[in-house]
Scaffold this motif. Structure first.
Motif, PDB file in Angstrom:
ATOM      1  N   LEU A 257      25.464 -67.545  58.951  1.00 11.82           N
ATOM      2  CA  LEU A 257      24.070 -67.972  58.857  1.00 11.82           C
ATOM      3  C   LEU A 257      23.933 -69.229  58.006  1.00 11.82           C
ATOM      4  N   LEU A 258      24.711 -69.314  56.931  1.00 10.46           N
ATOM      5  CA  LEU A 258      24.649 -70.485  56.065  1.00 10.46           C
ATOM      6  C   LEU A 258      25.190 -71.726  56.759  1.00 10.46           C
ATOM      7  N   LEU A 259      26.315 -71.581  57.448  1.00  7.17           N
ATOM      8  CA  LEU A 259      26.931 -72.731  58.125  1.00  7.17           C
ATOM      9  C   LEU A 259      26.141 -73.187  59.335  1.00  7.17           C
ATOM     10  N   ASP A 260      25.264 -72.325  59.844  1.00 10.82           N
ATOM     11  CA  ASP A 260      24.449 -72.705  60.988  1.00 10.82           C
ATOM     12  C   ASP A 260      23.270 -73.598  60.585  1.00 10.82           C
ATOM     13  N   GLN A 261      22.992 -73.648  59.267  1.00 11.57           N
ATOM     14  CA  GLN A 261      21.882 -74.477  58.791  1.00 11.57           C
ATOM     15  C   GLN A 261      22.334 -75.936  58.694  1.00 11.57           C
ATOM     16  N   PRO A 262      21.450 -76.869  59.036  1.00 11.15           N
ATOM     17  CA  PRO A 262      21.804 -78.292  58.906  1.00 11.15           C
ATOM     18  C   PRO A 262      22.012 -78.678  57.451  1.00 11.15           C
ATOM     19  N   MET A 263      23.110 -79.354  57.170  1.00 15.71           N
ATOM     20  CA  MET A 263      23.426 -79.765  55.804  1.00 15.71           C
ATOM     21  C   MET A 263      24.295 -81.010  55.856  1.00 15.71           C
TER      22      MET A 263
ATOM     23  N   SER B  56      17.214 -70.605  70.414  1.00 14.42           N
ATOM     24  CA  SER B  56      16.381 -70.947  69.267  1.00 14.42           C
ATOM     25  C   SER B  56      14.898 -70.716  69.527  1.00 14.42           C
ATOM     26  N   GLU B  57      14.486 -70.665  70.811  1.00 12.70           N
ATOM     27  CA  GLU B  57      13.074 -70.460  71.116  1.00 12.70           C
ATOM     28  C   GLU B  57      12.601 -69.079  70.675  1.00 12.70           C
ATOM     29  N   GLN B  58      13.496 -68.091  70.705  1.00 11.72           N
ATOM     30  CA  GLN B  58      13.119 -66.758  70.241  1.00 11.72           C
ATOM     31  C   GLN B  58      12.783 -66.778  68.749  1.00 11.72           C
ATOM     32  N   LEU B  59      13.632 -67.450  67.962  1.00 10.58           N
ATOM     33  CA  LEU B  59      13.377 -67.531  66.535  1.00 10.58           C
ATOM     34  C   LEU B  59      12.112 -68.330  66.243  1.00 10.58           C
ATOM     35  N   GLU B  60      11.912 -69.407  66.982  1.00 10.51           N
ATOM     36  CA  GLU B  60      10.718 -70.214  66.763  1.00 10.51           C
ATOM     37  C   GLU B  60       9.458 -69.438  67.117  1.00 10.51           C
ATOM     38  N   ALA B  61       9.505 -68.662  68.202  1.00 11.64           N
ATOM     39  CA  ALA B  61       8.346 -67.858  68.581  1.00 11.64           C
ATOM     40  C   ALA B  61       8.053 -66.783  67.540  1.00 11.64           C
ATOM     41  N   ALA B  62       9.109 -66.142  67.023  1.00 13.03           N
ATOM     42  CA  ALA B  62       8.916 -65.119  65.993  1.00 13.03           C
ATOM     43  C   ALA B  62       8.366 -65.738  64.713  1.00 13.03           C
ATOM     44  N   GLU B  63       8.843 -66.930  64.370  1.00 12.31           N
ATOM     45  CA  GLU B  63       8.352 -67.603  63.170  1.00 12.31           C
ATOM     46  C   GLU B  63       6.885 -67.988  63.322  1.00 12.31           C
ATOM     47  N   MET B  64       6.489 -68.438  64.514  1.00 10.28           N
ATOM     48  CA  MET B  64       5.097 -68.802  64.763  1.00 10.28           C
ATOM     49  C   MET B  64       4.187 -67.576  64.729  1.00 10.28           C
TER      50      MET B  64
ATOM     51  N   GLY C 276       4.507 -65.258  62.681  1.00 17.38           N
ATOM     52  CA  GLY C 276       4.420 -64.820  61.293  1.00 17.38           C
ATOM     53  C   GLY C 276       5.473 -63.817  60.867  1.00 17.38           C
ATOM     54  N   ALA C 277       6.549 -63.655  61.639  1.00 15.89           N
ATOM     55  CA  ALA C 277       7.609 -62.710  61.266  1.00 15.89           C
ATOM     56  C   ALA C 277       8.392 -63.252  60.078  1.00 15.89           C
ATOM     57  N   PRO C 278       8.583 -62.463  59.014  1.00 15.79           N
ATOM     58  CA  PRO C 278       9.362 -62.933  57.861  1.00 15.79           C
ATOM     59  C   PRO C 278      10.834 -63.073  58.207  1.00 15.79           C
ATOM     60  N   PRO C 279      11.609 -63.785  57.367  1.00 20.53           N
ATOM     61  CA  PRO C 279      13.033 -64.009  57.675  1.00 20.53           C
ATOM     62  C   PRO C 279      13.831 -62.733  57.874  1.00 20.53           C
ATOM     63  N   LEU C 280      13.577 -61.698  57.048  1.00 23.82           N
ATOM     64  CA  LEU C 280      14.338 -60.456  57.198  1.00 23.82           C
ATOM     65  C   LEU C 280      14.049 -59.781  58.525  1.00 23.82           C
ATOM     66  N   SER C 281      12.807 -59.862  58.979  1.00 18.91           N
ATOM     67  CA  SER C 281      12.466 -59.263  60.270  1.00 18.91           C
ATOM     68  C   SER C 281      13.126 -60.036  61.408  1.00 18.91           C
ATOM     69  N   ARG C 282      13.149 -61.364  61.294  1.00 19.41           N
ATOM     70  CA  ARG C 282      13.817 -62.161  62.333  1.00 19.41           C
ATOM     71  C   ARG C 282      15.306 -61.849  62.373  1.00 19.41           C
ATOM     72  N   PHE C 283      15.889 -61.642  61.200  1.00 15.17           N
ATOM     73  CA  PHE C 283      17.314 -61.309  61.160  1.00 15.17           C
ATOM     74  C   PHE C 283      17.566 -59.919  61.741  1.00 15.17           C
ATOM     75  N   GLY C 284      16.748 -58.939  61.365  1.00 15.26           N
ATOM     76  CA  GLY C 284      16.987 -57.562  61.781  1.00 15.26           C
ATOM     77  C   GLY C 284      16.690 -57.291  63.239  1.00 15.26           C
ATOM     78  N   TYR C 285      15.710 -57.997  63.812  1.00 19.15           N
ATOM     79  CA  TYR C 285      15.280 -57.696  65.179  1.00 19.15           C
ATOM     80  C   TYR C 285      15.779 -58.698  66.218  1.00 19.15           C
ATOM     81  N   ILE C 286      16.242 -59.863  65.776  1.00 17.44           N
ATOM     82  CA  ILE C 286      16.681 -60.871  66.744  1.00 17.44           C
ATOM     83  C   ILE C 286      18.152 -61.240  66.535  1.00 17.44           C
ATOM     84  N   ILE C 287      18.486 -61.679  65.315  1.00 15.45           N
ATOM     85  CA  ILE C 287      19.840 -62.202  65.071  1.00 15.45           C
ATOM     86  C   ILE C 287      20.879 -61.086  65.091  1.00 15.45           C
ATOM     87  N   LEU C 288      20.626 -59.997  64.353  1.00 16.54           N
ATOM     88  CA  LEU C 288      21.631 -58.935  64.245  1.00 16.54           C
ATOM     89  C   LEU C 288      21.929 -58.267  65.585  1.00 16.54           C
ATOM     90  N   PRO C 289      20.912 -57.919  66.405  1.00 23.05           N
ATOM     91  CA  PRO C 289      21.251 -57.378  67.735  1.00 23.05           C
ATOM     92  C   PRO C 289      22.052 -58.357  68.589  1.00 23.05           C
TER      93      PRO C 289
END
Length: 288
Positions: free
Chosen positions: A92-98, A183-191, A193-206
Motif C-alpha cells: 500500500l505504501l509503495l503504491d502511493q506516488p512519491m 481505481s474508479e472503485q476507490l474513487e467512487a467509495a471516497e466520493m 464518504g467511505a473512510p480509509p479503513l472501510s475502503r481497505f476492508g471492503y475493496i482492497i483486502l477482498p
C-alpha cells in the motif's frame, strides 16, 4: 484450431522434458524410500541389511521428532504472518506516488536476492551479536542491557531473519495485485464518504485475497525446508531444530542414512499434508 498431427507433434516434443522432470523427481524419492528400509551406516559397516519399518519407528519415537515438527510449524506460521501483514502495508505504501519511487521499490525488493547463508551471517554478526551488534549498541544507548537474541529469543530471531528475506517476495506479489485494482472503485467509495479503513476492508483486502493465498502457498512450500539460516546461526540449538535440520543431523552428523531417509519420508508426508490443506484454501479463494 490445432489438428491431431500438430497435437501429436507437440506432445512428442514435450516428452523429453516430461521424462527428465519425472526422473528428477522420482529417482531421489525412490532412493529415499529404498534406504529408509535399510540399516546403512557409511562409516560404520556400510550396508547392514534390511530392517523393515525399524527406522520409521525409531525416528517417530525419538524425543526430538515432535519438538522439531513443532519448531518447523512455528517458524513457518510466524514468517507467514509477518510477511503477509507487513507485505500488505508495504505494498500500500509503495503504491502511493512519491519521489524516487522506482529506487525505493528496488531497495525494498533487494533482500530477496541475498543468499540465505549471507543473510543469516549478516543478521548474526552485524545485528544480533550481543557485544558488537547494532541492536546491542542501540540497547546500550538507551541504558538497557544487550539481549542474547540467538540464545534467549532463538525462534523469534530465526523468524525475523527469514521474514526479512521473504518480505520482498510477498510485497512484490501484493503490489502487483494492488496495481491491478480498478481505481474508479476507490474513487467512487471516497466520493461517497467511505473512510480509509472501510475502503481497505471492503475493496482492497477482498481484491488481494487471491494474491495472499498464492503468497501463502508458495512461501509455505519453501519454508518447510528451511535449513541454511538455522545452520549458520544456532545449529539447531535453543529449540530451533526443525525437521529438515534433524534429518541433516541423522544423515551427516550421525552417519545413519537409513534413519535420515525415514525422516525424509516423514518430511514429505508433512509437506503434503500442509500442501493439501493450503490447496483447499487456495482453491476456494480462486473459485470465488
Amino acid at each position: 484450431m490445432a489438428t491431431q498431427h500438430s497435437r501429436s507433434a507437440a506432445q512428442f516434443m514435450m516428452m523429453p522434458a516430461v521424462v527428465l522432470l519425472l526422473g528428477w523427481m522420482l529417482v531421489p524419492l525412490v532412493m529415499t524410500l529404498y534406504f529408509s528400509f535399510k540399516k546403512y551406516l557409511p562409516l560404520r559397516g556400510g550396508d547392514l541389511g534390511w530392517v523393515g519399518f525399524e527406522n520409521y519407528a525409531r525416528f517417530l519415537s525419538s524425543s526430538t521428532f515432535w519438538p522439531s515438527v513443532q519448531s518447523t510449524l512455528i517458524i513457518v506460521g510466524g514468517v507467514l504472518v509477518i510477511t503477509i501483514v507487513f507485505g500488505v502495508l508495504l505494498a500500500l505504501l509503495l503504491d502511493q506516488p512519491m519521489w524516487g519511487q522506482g529506487v525505493v521499490r528496488i531497495l525494498v525488493i533487494a533482500p530477496f536476492f541475498v543468499m540465505p547463508t549471507v543473510s543469516a551471517l549478516v543478521w548474526k554478526n552485524m545485528f544480533m551479536d550481543p557485544v558488537n551488534g547494532l541492536l546491542a549498541h542501540l540497547w546500550k544507548f538507551f541504558g538497557a542491557q544487550p539481549v542474547e537474541w540467538l540464545s534467549n529469543y532463538s525462534l523469534f530471531s530465526i523468524i525475523l531473519i527469514v521474514s526479512w528475506q521473504w518480505l520482498p517476495f510477498a510485497t512484490l506479489i501484493l503490489l502487483t495485485a494492488i496495481q491491478s485494482l480498478d481505481s474508479e472503485q476507490l474513487e467512487a467509495a471516497e466520493m461517497d464518504g467511505a473512510p480509509p479503513l472501510s475502503r481497505f476492508g471492503y475493496i482492497i483486502l477482498p481484491h488481494l485475497s487471491r494474491a495472499i493465498t498464492i503468497v501463502l502457498l508458495i512461501q509455505t512450500i519453501f519454508l518447510l525446508s528451511i535449513f541454511a539460516e538455522i545452520f549458520v546461526t544456532t545449529q539447531g540449538s535453543f529449540g530451533t531444530r526443525t525437521l529438515t535440520y534433524l534429518i541433516y543431523q541423522r544423515v551427516l552428523e550421525s552417519q545413519n542414512v537409513g534413519l535420515g531417509s525415514a525422516g525424509g519420508v516423514y518430511a514429505i508426508i508433512l509437506a503434503n499434508i500442509v500442501a493439501i490443506f493450503l490447496m483447499r484454501i487456495v482453491g476456494k479463494n480462486l473459485d470465488a
